[in-house]
Structures are given as C-alpha cells and as structure tokens.
Design a protein around this motif. Structure first.
Motif, PDB file in Angstrom:
ATOM      1  N   LEU A  49       0.817  -1.215   0.000  1.00  0.00           N
ATOM      2  CA  LEU A  49       0.000   0.000   0.000  1.00  0.00           C
ATOM      3  C   LEU A  49       0.850   1.264   0.000  1.00  0.00           C
ATOM      4  O   LEU A  49       0.347   2.343  -0.332  1.00  0.00           O
ATOM      5  CB  LEU A  49      -0.926   0.013   1.222  1.00  0.00           C
ATOM      6  N   ILE A  50       2.105   1.173   0.389  1.00  0.00           N
ATOM      7  CA  ILE A  50       2.982   2.347   0.375  1.00  0.00           C
ATOM      8  C   ILE A  50       3.298   2.691  -1.074  1.00  0.00           C
ATOM      9  O   ILE A  50       3.807   1.862  -1.823  1.00  0.00           O
ATOM     10  CB  ILE A  50       4.272   2.078   1.170  1.00  0.00           C
ATOM     11  N   ALA A  51       2.977   3.907  -1.476  1.00  0.00           N
ATOM     12  CA  ALA A  51       3.117   4.334  -2.876  1.00  0.00           C
ATOM     13  C   ALA A  51       4.265   5.338  -2.998  1.00  0.00           C
ATOM     14  O   ALA A  51       4.069   6.534  -2.741  1.00  0.00           O
ATOM     15  CB  ALA A  51       1.821   4.949  -3.382  1.00  0.00           C
ATOM     16  N   PRO A  52       5.468   4.887  -3.384  1.00  0.00           N
ATOM     17  CA  PRO A  52       6.605   5.812  -3.496  1.00  0.00           C
ATOM     18  C   PRO A  52       6.359   6.957  -4.464  1.00  0.00           C
ATOM     19  O   PRO A  52       6.810   8.089  -4.220  1.00  0.00           O
ATOM     20  CB  PRO A  52       7.748   4.897  -3.985  1.00  0.00           C
ATOM     21  N   ASP A  53       5.655   6.698  -5.571  1.00  0.00           N
ATOM     22  CA  ASP A  53       5.390   7.757  -6.542  1.00  0.00           C
ATOM     23  C   ASP A  53       4.533   8.862  -5.929  1.00  0.00           C
ATOM     24  O   ASP A  53       4.806  10.055  -6.130  1.00  0.00           O
ATOM     25  CB  ASP A  53       4.703   7.184  -7.777  1.00  0.00           C
ATOM     26  N   GLN A  54       3.497   8.475  -5.188  1.00  0.00           N
ATOM     27  CA  GLN A  54       2.641   9.481  -4.565  1.00  0.00           C
ATOM     28  C   GLN A  54       3.388  10.240  -3.473  1.00  0.00           C
ATOM     29  O   GLN A  54       3.206  11.453  -3.317  1.00  0.00           O
ATOM     30  CB  GLN A  54       1.400   8.813  -3.980  1.00  0.00           C
ATOM     31  N   ILE A  55       4.239   9.556  -2.735  1.00  0.00           N
ATOM     32  CA  ILE A  55       5.042  10.225  -1.709  1.00  0.00           C
ATOM     33  C   ILE A  55       5.985  11.228  -2.353  1.00  0.00           C
ATOM     34  O   ILE A  55       6.134  12.366  -1.879  1.00  0.00           O
ATOM     35  CB  ILE A  55       5.825   9.194  -0.882  1.00  0.00           C
ATOM     36  N   ARG A  56       6.631  10.829  -3.471  1.00  0.00           N
ATOM     37  CA  ARG A  56       7.544  11.739  -4.179  1.00  0.00           C
ATOM     38  C   ARG A  56       6.803  12.977  -4.674  1.00  0.00           C
ATOM     39  O   ARG A  56       7.287  14.102  -4.535  1.00  0.00           O
ATOM     40  CB  ARG A  56       8.187  11.000  -5.352  1.00  0.00           C
ATOM     41  N   ILE A  57       5.606  12.777  -5.239  1.00  0.00           N
ATOM     42  CA  ILE A  57       4.821  13.910  -5.726  1.00  0.00           C
ATOM     43  C   ILE A  57       4.457  14.845  -4.576  1.00  0.00           C
ATOM     44  O   ILE A  57       4.537  16.077  -4.696  1.00  0.00           O
ATOM     45  CB  ILE A  57       3.559  13.405  -6.442  1.00  0.00           C
ATOM     46  N   ALA A  58       4.050  14.260  -3.448  1.00  0.00           N
ATOM     47  CA  ALA A  58       3.663  15.074  -2.298  1.00  0.00           C
ATOM     48  C   ALA A  58       4.841  15.885  -1.757  1.00  0.00           C
ATOM     49  O   ALA A  58       4.674  17.024  -1.319  1.00  0.00           O
ATOM     50  CB  ALA A  58       3.099  14.188  -1.192  1.00  0.00           C
ATOM     51  N   LEU A  59       6.042  15.305  -1.798  1.00  0.00           N
ATOM     52  CA  LEU A  59       7.221  15.987  -1.259  1.00  0.00           C
ATOM     53  C   LEU A  59       7.832  16.993  -2.228  1.00  0.00           C
ATOM     54  O   LEU A  59       8.483  17.952  -1.799  1.00  0.00           O
ATOM     55  CB  LEU A  59       8.287  14.959  -0.867  1.00  0.00           C
ATOM     56  N   LYS A  60       7.613  16.798  -3.529  1.00  0.00           N
ATOM     57  CA  LYS A  60       8.274  17.631  -4.531  1.00  0.00           C
ATOM     58  C   LYS A  60       7.394  18.721  -5.122  1.00  0.00           C
ATOM     59  O   LYS A  60       7.909  19.697  -5.679  1.00  0.00           O
ATOM     60  CB  LYS A  60       8.802  16.749  -5.679  1.00  0.00           C
ATOM     61  N   SER A  61       6.069  18.586  -5.032  1.00  0.00           N
ATOM     62  CA  SER A  61       5.186  19.509  -5.754  1.00  0.00           C
ATOM     63  C   SER A  61       5.282  20.934  -5.216  1.00  0.00           C
ATOM     64  O   SER A  61       5.728  21.846  -5.901  1.00  0.00           O
ATOM     65  CB  SER A  61       3.740  19.006  -5.700  1.00  0.00           C
ATOM     66  N   THR A  62       4.842  21.147  -3.984  1.00  0.00           N
ATOM     67  CA  THR A  62       4.874  22.482  -3.374  1.00  0.00           C
ATOM     68  C   THR A  62       5.304  22.377  -1.927  1.00  0.00           C
ATOM     69  O   THR A  62       5.272  21.296  -1.332  1.00  0.00           O
ATOM     70  CB  THR A  62       3.487  23.163  -3.435  1.00  0.00           C
ATOM     71  N   LYS A  63       5.680  23.494  -1.352  1.00  0.00           N
ATOM     72  CA  LYS A  63       6.039  23.518   0.065  1.00  0.00           C
ATOM     73  C   LYS A  63       4.845  23.160   0.937  1.00  0.00           C
ATOM     74  O   LYS A  63       4.995  22.508   1.978  1.00  0.00           O
ATOM     75  CB  LYS A  63       6.569  24.897   0.444  1.00  0.00           C
ATOM     76  N   SER A  64       3.653  23.584   0.519  1.00  0.00           N
ATOM     77  CA  SER A  64       2.444  23.281   1.292  1.00  0.00           C
ATOM     78  C   SER A  64       2.183  21.784   1.316  1.00  0.00           C
ATOM     79  O   SER A  64       1.878  21.218   2.370  1.00  0.00           O
ATOM     80  CB  SER A  64       1.241  24.012   0.695  1.00  0.00           C
ATOM     81  N   ASP A  65       2.285  21.131   0.149  1.00  0.00           N
ATOM     82  CA  ASP A  65       2.086  19.683   0.096  1.00  0.00           C
ATOM     83  C   ASP A  65       3.108  18.957   0.961  1.00  0.00           C
ATOM     84  O   ASP A  65       2.781  17.980   1.648  1.00  0.00           O
ATOM     85  CB  ASP A  65       2.180  19.190  -1.349  1.00  0.00           C
ATOM     86  N   ARG A  66       4.341  19.431   0.906  1.00  0.00           N
ATOM     87  CA  ARG A  66       5.395  18.806   1.711  1.00  0.00           C
ATOM     88  C   ARG A  66       5.077  18.942   3.200  1.00  0.00           C
ATOM     89  O   ARG A  66       5.213  17.982   3.969  1.00  0.00           O
ATOM     90  CB  ARG A  66       6.741  19.461   1.395  1.00  0.00           C
ATOM     91  N   ALA A  67       4.629  20.122   3.609  1.00  0.00           N
ATOM     92  CA  ALA A  67       4.306  20.342   5.021  1.00  0.00           C
ATOM     93  C   ALA A  67       3.131  19.474   5.457  1.00  0.00           C
ATOM     94  O   ALA A  67       3.130  18.916   6.559  1.00  0.00           O
ATOM     95  CB  ALA A  67       3.995  21.819   5.249  1.00  0.00           C
ATOM     96  N   VAL A  68       2.114  19.343   4.593  1.00  0.00           N
ATOM     97  CA  VAL A  68       0.940  18.538   4.935  1.00  0.00           C
ATOM     98  C   VAL A  68       1.316  17.070   5.060  1.00  0.00           C
ATOM     99  O   VAL A  68       0.924  16.389   6.016  1.00  0.00           O
ATOM    100  CB  VAL A  68      -0.165  18.726   3.876  1.00  0.00           C
ATOM    101  N   PHE A  69       2.100  16.557   4.096  1.00  0.00           N
ATOM    102  CA  PHE A  69       2.492  15.146   4.144  1.00  0.00           C
ATOM    103  C   PHE A  69       3.330  14.856   5.384  1.00  0.00           C
ATOM    104  O   PHE A  69       3.072  13.882   6.101  1.00  0.00           O
ATOM    105  CB  PHE A  69       3.271  14.766   2.884  1.00  0.00           C
ATOM    106  N   ILE A  70       4.323  15.682   5.634  1.00  0.00           N
ATOM    107  CA  ILE A  70       5.229  15.427   6.754  1.00  0.00           C
ATOM    108  C   ILE A  70       4.472  15.513   8.082  1.00  0.00           C
ATOM    109  O   ILE A  70       4.659  14.675   8.974  1.00  0.00           O
ATOM    110  CB  ILE A  70       6.408  16.414   6.729  1.00  0.00           C
TER     111      ILE A  70
END
Length: 609
Positions: free
Chosen positions: A394-415
C-alpha cells in the motif's frame, strides 16, 4: 408522565414531539434526492451474458475477500470472524445504495488500523468485541446523517496529500504491530508506532524460531505468486499453502500458535447495548472512521467512474457506507469502508451490474458458514506475514515523491500527517493533516493580487511597472484578483494603503471584476480605507463590481459610505467599460471636468458605448 412545572412532559406532548422529529426527518430525506438502488436501471436489458460476467467477477472478488477479511480483523485486534462477517454483510448491503456499480464495501487496511489505534488505550475500560456493535451504529449513524444533509461533497476539500501521509503511516503501523505475531510472542498494549517498536525490541529474546521461519517463508511464497502468477489469488494461495506447511511443522513437534476457529453453521445477531460512557469515549474514533471511509469510497468510485464513463454521487456512496455499517453492527461485523483492491478486481473481472458485488458477499457468507472450523488450521504467523506484505504494497513511493516535490504546502501537509501518525494515534494524524492543509489553503487564498493599470493611447489597459510612469499621477487604477473573504481583508486593506503612500495620488479606482466572496470583514476594511482617504481629501471608486459584490455593498451600508456615484457595475459585453466610466468620474472629482476617454471595444459583442 407527570406534567406541570416539574420539568417533565406529558405523553401527548411527547407524541407530538416524536411526530415532529419524524416529519422533519421525512422532509430531510425528500430534500436529499437519495435513492434506493440507484443502479436498478442497469437490469432493464439484463441477459445471460451479463449474468456470467457478474458471476465471474463475484467469484473472483469472494476469493480475495475471505482471506482479506481475516487479515483486517487481525489488524484491528478482533477475532477473524468479525472481518469475514463484515466483508460479507457490507458487500451484500452496499450495492443497494451505491451509485457506483463497481464499488465493493467492507473492512479495509486504513479503517482496521484506525480501529486498533483508537481502542488500544480503551481496552482497560471496554471489551472491543462487546462494544463493536455500538461503535458500528455510531459510525453508520454519522454516515447516514451526513448523506442526508449532503456533506459528502466537502470531502473534495481534503487534500489527497493527507490521505497519502495517513496511508503511509498506517501501513507502517500495521507492519510493526504484526511483527510480534511473526516473531511468536505478544507485547504490551501500545497505541503508537514508536511504543510498539520499542516493546517489540525489548521482547526479541522471546522469539519463536519456527514461527519466524514460517512467516518469512509465507512472505517469500506470496511475493513469488504475485510476481510469477499475477492472475492468481496470491493472498488465498499463500494462506492455504503455508497452512499446510504449518500442519507438517506441528506434526514434527514445532508448535505454532493458530487462529481461533469460527463456529460451524452459526451466525450470531449482535444488538448494540446503550452505554453513554462508551459513546462518549468512542465518539472521536467513530467520526474519524466515518470520515476516512467516505474519503476512501468516494476516491475509489470516482476513479472507476473515470475509467468506465459512469457518473457517481458521493452522497449515495456515503449513504451506502452508513447502511452497510449499521448492518455490520447487527450481524457481528467490523467497520466497512470502500475497498480499493476488491473494487478494482471487480471492475477488471468484467462486472456489469452491482449484482457482482452482491454475489461476492453471498459467496463469502457461504464460506463463513461452511468453512469456519478450517480457519483454526491457519497459523498466526502465516496470516500476520500476509498482512505485512499487503500493507507494504500500500505504500506508494510515486505518490510520496509527488507530495514531497510539488509544493512547500504539500510537503508540510504530508510530513505533518506522517509524523503525527508515527508519534500519536492515527485518528489525530487525520485531523492534524486536514487542519494543516486547510490553514495553508486559507493562507494562499487570503493573498489577493493587486496590480496597478492605466489606459494607453489606443484605449488598452496595461500594467504599470513603476508608479512614477503613471500617465496621470493623481489617479491610480488598481486591479484586484482573488478572494476578499475575512482571511484576506486586512492584507487587502494594507496593500491598498501602500498604494496610497504616493502624496500626489488623489483617486484610487478598485477594479473588482475578478474579486470574489466579499464579506463583512472586507466591508469594514473598505469603510476604514474610505475614511482614511477622505481625511486627506482623497477618494475611492469601485469599478467592475459584479451583482453579488454590489448586493453586499448595498445591504451592508458600504454603498451609502462610498456614494452611489462612485460605484460602476461590470458590463458583460465590455469588461473595460466600467473602468472607463470610473476614470471619467475620477477626473471629475479632481476638478478636470469631463474627459474624452477612449477604450478598446470588440464590436462583435454589442453596440459601442
């Protein structure tokens, strides 16, 4: 019952009160536009070929549902029959309300681990299996009420990054929690990944090597089947095959812990017991499970609808989940959500109507009644290893990469969501991630863009790069783009006041054609700005106001403060006409009299002004 001033109501009053509630509930249902079996039209031309397709899909889904039901019950810390009963009941009931013909409801990884983390700290107060019917009625009640009032559409405002962060943390939680079953011992109750990992490490000397070897062999066998024979039910084959190996190991004295067998031919009716202490303690977890269920179900149904060309209604999916959870509460199940793996398998197997999902539930129910005693032959380490493997997938590396690389807001939300899932209970991580995503969205939305414009010789509006190059230093045309709700009001006022710092400036024209959601806070900020300008003998004019902006200005009294001669409505035929008229008014205010102001106009859109 006694009447009068004792605080009681008589029986007639109580009857009238209940009738009023029923009548209001009936009106609410009528307004909701929800339907029973919205996919019934698909059976109008139902034929033998469609039935064969639905039958094939139902069998394929049932072969996956039965072992996954046991796995999800094990994740939640429940006896395996809870997962099997819940999988069967939800799969049968849900399709009668879903708008998606492919959606399969039942226990899922995400909801199972949320149940586990929510109940770990409550085990000293309640027995999980005893309060589960009440918990399911709470979840189902929240979902049904939410569907009736139409809140499912609000789910789209929850960032996908929140779900990605939660699923990643939940997967790690499952793997860490099931590792003790592979190692062959039990650790003390712990609610967070950190605590579980610490307790598991402390008990490593108690490892059962036969259990560990069989668990590793199960994981390898599952990976082999999944890679070499992807069309086969890898979960079912791994459980059956490795259970045979476990039987041989038991025969040679290598004792293993086994799953508790299910009663043969029995299916209990479980009625919830009203317990207000339990309701108070479980309310937060019930809301979190209901919220997560809607997130999963709506995203799955919309994804499959995009592939099939169907149309779905999120409120129908929410209603179906609510009724499915209520039914699971009556028939010994566990929380039901939308299942991604089973729904995709249902679609890829060629299902034509919702009958495929109903058949999968019927087959699963038959297996529960006929194969219950065989469940006791499954070693715990085998099921735990399968759970770990499925959770890892279930761990999706592609989705994690997108969340971390797209915007600072997405990175903050994911982390923030992921870290909260590691350090705290999982329901808190959902709330925190949603809160952070909303706060960051409001921060972006509360920054309206202000650009200064002027007219050139051809009548075109152009952006001024430097206020010193303003053709008329006494007049500034400020174009406002974005939201003007309460969160943006103060920033908007301060930005305009910075424009007013020019001592030569006499009139500011605010172009509000692309400004939205003016509210009371923004109105008060504009009133303060008007008073500030008038104290120094200057003026404010509004141009391009849409009807909703004009209505707010009129109803709030801003129009009286501004002056009706100082507001110009937007023209659908010519977007610059209001600004042209505002500029003429500005020249009148500074004493230059009427002016011949040229403005570009498209003749194809109406008569020339």
């Amino acid at each position: 019952m006694a009447g009068g001033g004792d605080g009681f109501v008589n029986e007639e009053s109580l009857r009238l009160m209940v009738r009023g509630w029923i009548a209001e509930a009936a009106r609410l249902v009528a307004r909701s536009n929800l339907k029973f079996f919205p996919n019934r039209f698909r059976f109008q031309k139902y034929d033998a070929f469609a039935f064969r397709q639905d039958l094939k899909a139902g069998i394929n889904v049932a072969l996956l549902t039965f072992p996954l039901g046991m796995a999800y019950a094990m994740i939640a810390g429940l006896p395996v029959q809870f997962g099997i009963y819940g999988s069967a009941v939800a799969a049968i009931v849900g399709p009668f309300f879903f708008s998606s013909r492919f959606l399969i409801s039942g226990p899922s990884n995400a909801t199972a681990v949320l149940v586990l983390s929510s109940f770990l700290l409550l085990r000293s107060q309640f027995e999980l299996s005893e309060v589960m019917p009440l918990f399911l009625f709470m979840v189902g009640g929240f979902l049904v009420i939410g569907a009736l009032v139409g809140v499912a559409g609000l789910v789209q405002y929850v960032s996908r990054t929140v779900v990605t962060g939660y699923i990643t943390a939940a997967s790690l939680h499952i793997m860490v929690n099931q590792l003790q079953n592979v190692l062959g011992y039990k650790v003390l109750d712990a609610a967070t990944i950190w605590d579980i990992s610490h307790q598991t490490f402390l008990h490593l000397p108690e490892t059962s090597w036969p259990s560990l070897l069989l668990g590793v062999a199960t994981a390898c066998f599952w990976l082999l089947v999944r890679k070499k024979f992807p069309a086969l039910p890898s979960v079912l084959l791994a459980i059956v095959g490795m259970s045979v190996v476990g039987f041989v190991m038991d025969h040679f004295g290598l004792k293993l812990a086994h799953i508790q067998e299910m009663p043969f031919g029995k299916w209990p009716l479980t009625l919830p017991h009203l317990n207000f202490t339990a309701i108070s303690s479980l309310a937060s977890a019930a809301v979190a499970v209901a919220f997560l269920s809607v997130l999963e179900a709506t995203s799955i149904s919309k994804s499959l609808a995009n592939r099939s060309g169907d149309r779905v209604d999120s409120n129908q999916e929410m209603l179906g989940l609510g009724v499915a959870n209520l039914a699971c509460g009556l028939f010994g199940g566990m929380p039901a959500s939308g299942s991604l793996t089973r729904s995709v398998l249902n679609w890829s197997s060629g299902a034509v109507t919702p009958l495929a999902g109903i058949l999968s539930g019927v087959f699963c129910a038959m297996a529960a009644l006929l194969l219950g005693p065989l469940v006791g032959a499954i070693p715990q380490t085998v099921l735990a290893a399968v759970v770990i493997c499925v959770s890892f997938s279930l761990i999706a590396p592609d989705q994690i990469r997108i969340a971390l690389k797209s915007t600072k807001s997405d990175r903050a939300v994911f982390i923030s969501t992921f870290v909260a899932g590691i350090l705290f209970k999982l329901d808190f991580s959902i709330y925190l991630g949603t809160f952070v995503s909303i706060i960051l969205f409001l921060k972006k939305a509360s920054r309206p863009e202000l650009v200064e414009y002027s007219f050139n010789e051809e009548g075109h509006l152009y952006e001024i790069q430097d206020k010193l190059t303003r053709p008329n230093p006494q007049i500034s045309i400020v174009h406002v783009e974005g939201e003007l709700f309460f969160g943006a009001a103060e920033l908007f006022r301060d930005q305009v006041r910075r424009v007013c710092d020019d001592p030569n400036l006499q009139v500011i024209i605010l172009r509000l054609r692309n400004a939205y959601h003016l509210d009371a806070t923004s109105v008060m900020a504009l009133m303060e700005l008007i008073r500030y300008l008038r104290e120094s003998g200057r003026h404010l004019i509004i141009s391009g106001a849409r009807k909703d902006v004009y209505r707010v200005c009129r109803d709030s009294g801003l129009l009286d403060v501004l002056g009706r001669d100082n507001i110009f409505l937007a023209s659908p035929q010519n977007p610059n006409l209001a600004t042209r008229n505002a500029l003429k008014r500005a020249k009148e205010l500074i004493g230059k009299g009427p002016a011949d102001i040229r403005i570009f106009y498209d003749p194809a859109r109406g008569p020339k002004a």
